[in-house]
Each structure stands twice: as structure tokens, then as C-alpha cells.
Scaffold this motif. Structure first.
Motif, PDB file in Angstrom:
ATOM      1  N   TRP A  56       0.837  -1.207   0.000  1.00 26.38           N
ATOM      2  CA  TRP A  56       0.000   0.000   0.000  1.00 26.38           C
ATOM      3  C   TRP A  56       0.865   1.246   0.000  1.00 26.38           C
ATOM      4  N   THR A 114       2.010   4.936  -2.674  1.00 29.34           N
ATOM      5  CA  THR A 114       1.787   5.723  -3.891  1.00 29.34           C
ATOM      6  C   THR A 114       2.825   6.835  -4.002  1.00 29.34           C
ATOM      7  N   VAL A 115       3.184   7.170  -5.230  1.00 32.36           N
ATOM      8  CA  VAL A 115       3.947   8.394  -5.466  1.00 32.36           C
ATOM      9  C   VAL A 115       3.045   9.569  -5.077  1.00 32.36           C
ATOM     10  N   MET A 116       3.623  10.606  -4.475  1.00 31.70           N
ATOM     11  CA  MET A 116       2.826  11.783  -4.099  1.00 31.70           C
ATOM     12  C   MET A 116       3.323  13.084  -4.731  1.00 31.70           C
ATOM     13  N   GLU A 117       4.580  13.134  -5.127  1.00 34.90           N
ATOM     14  CA  GLU A 117       5.108  14.370  -5.733  1.00 34.90           C
ATOM     15  C   GLU A 117       6.431  14.055  -6.426  1.00 34.90           C
ATOM     16  N   MET A 169       1.380   3.030   3.769  1.00 35.77           N
ATOM     17  CA  MET A 169       0.681   2.566   4.958  1.00 35.77           C
ATOM     18  C   MET A 169       1.485   1.440   5.600  1.00 35.77           C
ATOM     19  N   GLN A 213       1.956  13.540  10.056  1.00 37.37           N
ATOM     20  CA  GLN A 213       0.629  13.980  10.523  1.00 37.37           C
ATOM     21  C   GLN A 213      -0.461  12.925  10.319  1.00 37.37           C
ATOM     22  N   LEU A 214      -0.278  12.008   9.369  1.00 35.28           N
ATOM     23  CA  LEU A 214      -1.295  10.963   9.179  1.00 35.28           C
ATOM     24  C   LEU A 214      -0.954   9.652   9.895  1.00 35.28           C
ATOM     25  N   TYR A 248      -4.029   7.118  10.516  1.00 31.24           N
ATOM     26  CA  TYR A 248      -4.024   6.174   9.392  1.00 31.24           C
ATOM     27  C   TYR A 248      -2.774   5.301   9.275  1.00 31.24           C
ATOM     28  N   PHE A 264      -0.063   6.245   8.206  1.00 29.11           N
ATOM     29  CA  PHE A 264       0.371   6.607   6.862  1.00 29.11           C
ATOM     30  C   PHE A 264       1.595   7.515   6.938  1.00 29.11           C
ATOM     31  N   MET A 300      -5.771   2.334   1.580  1.00 33.20           N
ATOM     32  CA  MET A 300      -5.308   2.779   2.902  1.00 33.20           C
ATOM     33  C   MET A 300      -5.908   1.981   4.060  1.00 33.20           C
ATOM     34  N   GLU A 301      -7.044   1.340   3.826  1.00 35.21           N
ATOM     35  CA  GLU A 301      -7.679   0.567   4.913  1.00 35.21           C
ATOM     36  C   GLU A 301      -8.735  -0.361   4.319  1.00 35.21           C
ATOM     37  N   MET A 309      -3.805  11.326  -5.160  1.00 32.89           N
ATOM     38  CA  MET A 309      -3.290  12.655  -5.447  1.00 32.89           C
ATOM     39  C   MET A 309      -3.976  13.204  -6.698  1.00 32.89           C
ATOM     40  N   ALA A 327     -13.575  11.405   2.436  1.00 35.49           N
ATOM     41  CA  ALA A 327     -13.644  11.083   3.865  1.00 35.49           C
ATOM     42  C   ALA A 327     -12.787  12.012   4.718  1.00 35.49           C
ATOM     43  N   ASP A 328     -11.723  12.551   4.134  1.00 38.54           N
ATOM     44  CA  ASP A 328     -10.788  13.363   4.920  1.00 38.54           C
ATOM     45  C   ASP A 328     -10.044  14.295   3.967  1.00 38.54           C
ATOM     46  N   GLN A 346      -7.692  16.686   5.160  1.00 39.91           N
ATOM     47  CA  GLN A 346      -6.599  17.382   5.867  1.00 39.91           C
ATOM     48  C   GLN A 346      -5.307  17.460   5.051  1.00 39.91           C
ATOM     49  N   LEU A 347      -5.116  16.558   4.094  1.00 38.79           N
ATOM     50  CA  LEU A 347      -3.896  16.631   3.273  1.00 38.79           C
ATOM     51  C   LEU A 347      -4.116  17.342   1.933  1.00 38.79           C
ATOM     52  N   TYR A 361      -0.799  18.712   0.091  1.00 40.83           N
ATOM     53  CA  TYR A 361      -0.393  17.667  -0.864  1.00 40.83           C
ATOM     54  C   TYR A 361      -1.402  17.368  -1.973  1.00 40.83           C
ATOM     55  N   PHE A 418      -3.962  15.737  -1.618  1.00 37.24           N
ATOM     56  CA  PHE A 418      -4.175  14.304  -1.393  1.00 37.24           C
ATOM     57  C   PHE A 418      -5.549  14.082  -0.756  1.00 37.24           C
ATOM     58  N   ILE A 474      -8.456  11.633   0.815  1.00 36.71           N
ATOM     59  CA  ILE A 474      -8.730  10.324   1.402  1.00 36.71           C
ATOM     60  C   ILE A 474     -10.210  10.042   1.149  1.00 36.71           C
TER      61      ILE A 474
END
Lengths: 186, 186
Positions: free
Chosen positions: A42, A44-47, A56, A133-134, A138, A140, B46-47, B56, B130-131, B133-134, B138, B140, B142
Motif C-alpha cells: 500500500w 503511492t507516489v505523491m510528488e 501505509m 501527521q497521518l 491512518y 500513513f 489505505m484501509e 493525489m 472522507a478526509d 486534511q492533506l 499535498y 491528497f 482520502i
């Protein structure tokens, strides 16, 4: 059946080439004098830049605290030749086991992080924990790739991709549709 | 060459089967009377329960605000038969274009969300945001999968997995190593 890969540095902004297709990866870590390896699906690329990966890692996993405390890990991309090791590593805990020794894998020194790279893998991405922060909600991790190397041959690795229930998909042939892309969308 | 898939409901806790291998997906959305589709490669499970996906979506993308404002989208999993459409959708903006019409795709009604499903895809995951905050740091999202359906045949889809530079990997054969797993690690 193992392969020995000759590797070269890979620009960190290009790590998506081997990660975005979604392979199972092996995450290696070091905390004090203890090393460990876990299997991870689980992520992923993010940036591109900074080069970020989100992933995760269940807090119950022995690697979770090692990565959180050391602030580092290595994402290693194995090929199908290591599929038995991938399953073995995913089905054991490193709490009382040296997984490098148990699975006959070789620790290789990184350029930047202290966590060991797995020599037998096709590519190795050295990562620092960039954002936690996650973690609480999560499990994550957001990681920044600070150095990377990959095999120079073959051009693309034969990776394994997990479906759950013990089933792995093996990467197949490639299609080049570059001519149909606008440059900014590649 | 299109395929017509006969589908059945898929338990939302099992959506990893088609997403964890890492295919390129098509994200469909609806805001007011406007629909849109985008191509997405950066996502991860993620879950299991609640069934969460992280992904993203660049804020410059026309779909970003549509998904943020409606709080919904559908993650559709296309197969290699749609690779030209995947590239076409990724290289156009929906700001002044009806992508369903332009690419000859069919809107299908979901069980829960108002965003349209893409009938020609192998699987469709209806999602609610669902979320957030990112989002700020980012882009990103959720998402929680609230309903899902997938083709009953073939057992596994021939998906495409993006490497960048216009190169797609097509999913290959499967290996079953279930006997080597502990049940809790499947």
C-alpha cells in the motif's frame, strides 16, 4: 532463482518509473544495531520534487517503530525472482529474527541513509520520513526519497503486484503511446 | 476494441483485489449538471474497513474542485482495451468538453453517489471524500468506498500501469502462493 543487477544512480524525480506501476516492495530499516525488512503493498507516489512517497505501515508491524524512531527507511523493488522471499518476509516478524540472514539477502550501504539497501532488488530508494501527521489516524507515512539507484538492465523490471488472497500478478508487456501525449502530461 | 463487462456487487472491503496492483484508473465526477473524467495513477489502498483509498489529484485539474465541492467521485478501473481513451482523457481538460461524449463512454447510475460510473470499465468504486486534511499541503484526497461493483468475468482484468514518458505496462500472468501465507497475512 536470483539475479544480480548492475545499478546506477536514478534521479529522485524519476523514481515513479518503477513505483507508479504498483509493485510489492520490500522496506528495509535500521534502528540502533538492529535491521529489519517488511513487505509492503500500500504505497503511492505523491510528488515529483520533492520526491514524495506515501505508504501505509500498520503500527503492529515491527518496522513501524524502527522507521518512526530512525526517521529513515529504504524502499527496495524486488522482481519476480524473489517472490518466495517476498512472501516469507511478509509472513514473519523481525522482532526476534534477522531477516537478511534468514532470507539470504545482502545488506548494501546507502548514499545518505543508515538503513541498509537490499542488494538483490532491482531498485533501491533511500527515504527520510518527511511528514507524520497521518500516522496517528491512518498509520500513513509520507517519505521523501533522498537518493535512488536502479538496475541499468533490463530496462523494465519483472515486478510482482499483489491482489490479496495469496495471488500475485506479474508485470507483462509494454505499450509506448508517447506520441499521443502532450509534453506537459507525460 | 471495447469489451462489455457483466458486473456484480463487490464487498467494499475487497476492493484491493483490483486496485492494489496499481492500475491507471479513470475518476469520474459530477458537480451540478456537469460531469467529468480524469486519468489517475497516484493512488493507494489505505484501509480495509472502512474501505479507504488515498489519491493525489493536482489542484490545477478540472476534476479537483468538482470532487471537493460534491464530496464524491467514482474510481473506475479500465482495461487495456481502453488505453487510447485513457491517454485521450489524460491529455484533455473537461473545462469545456464533455468527456463521456468525446470518448464514446457511457454514464451508468451508481448505488449511492450521484457521480456517474463508466459502464465500459471492468470495476467501479463509488467514493465519498472522507478526509481533506492533506488537500492543502499535498492535494491528497482520502476517499471512502461506499459501494463497488466489478466484472464477473474474466477473473482478473488486463489493466495498464503507467511508468511515465508515455509508457504503459500491461498486467501479465498470475502466481498463487496462498499455501505459503499465514491466514492473518493474506
Amino acid at each position: 532463482m536470483r539475479r544480480v543487477y548492475k545499478k546506477a544512480d536514478l534521479p529522485v524525480a524519476e523514481i515513479r518509473r518503477f513505483l507508479e506501476p504498483g509493485p510489492i516492495v520490500l522496506v528495509s530499516s535500521r534502528w540502533k544495531n538492529h535491521t529489519n525488512i517488511m513487505t509492503m503493498g500500500w504505497h503511492t507516489v505523491m510528488e515529483f520534487s520533492p520526491s514524495l512517497i506515501g505508504c501505509m505501515i500498520t503500527a503492529a508491524n515491527h518496522s513501524y517503530e524502527m522507521i518512526r524512531k530512525s526517521g529513515e527507511c529504504v524502499i527496495n523493488i524486488p522482481t519476480v525472482h524473489l517472490v518466495e522471499e517476498i512472501v516469507g518476509i511478509g509472513n514473519t516478524t523481525g522482532a526476534h529474527l534477522d531477516k537478511f540472514r534468514k532470507f539470504g539477502l545482502t545488506e548494501e550501504e546507502g548514499n545518505i541513509v543508515k538503513a541498509p539497501l537490499i542488494k538483490e532488488c532491482y531498485a533501491n530508494y533511500e527515504c527520510r520520513v518527511a511528514d507524520t501527521q497521518l500516522l496517528k489516524g491512518y498509520n500513513f507515512f509520507i517519505l521523501e526519497v533522498v537518493s535512488a539507484r536502479a538496475a541499468v538492465y533490463p530496462k523494465y523490471p519483472k515486478t510482482v503486484h499483489y491482489r490479496g488472497e495469496g495471488i500475485f500478478m506479474v508485470s507483462g508487456k509494454h505499450i509506448n503511446l508517447r506520441k499521443k501525449f502532450k509534453n506537459q502530461n507525460l
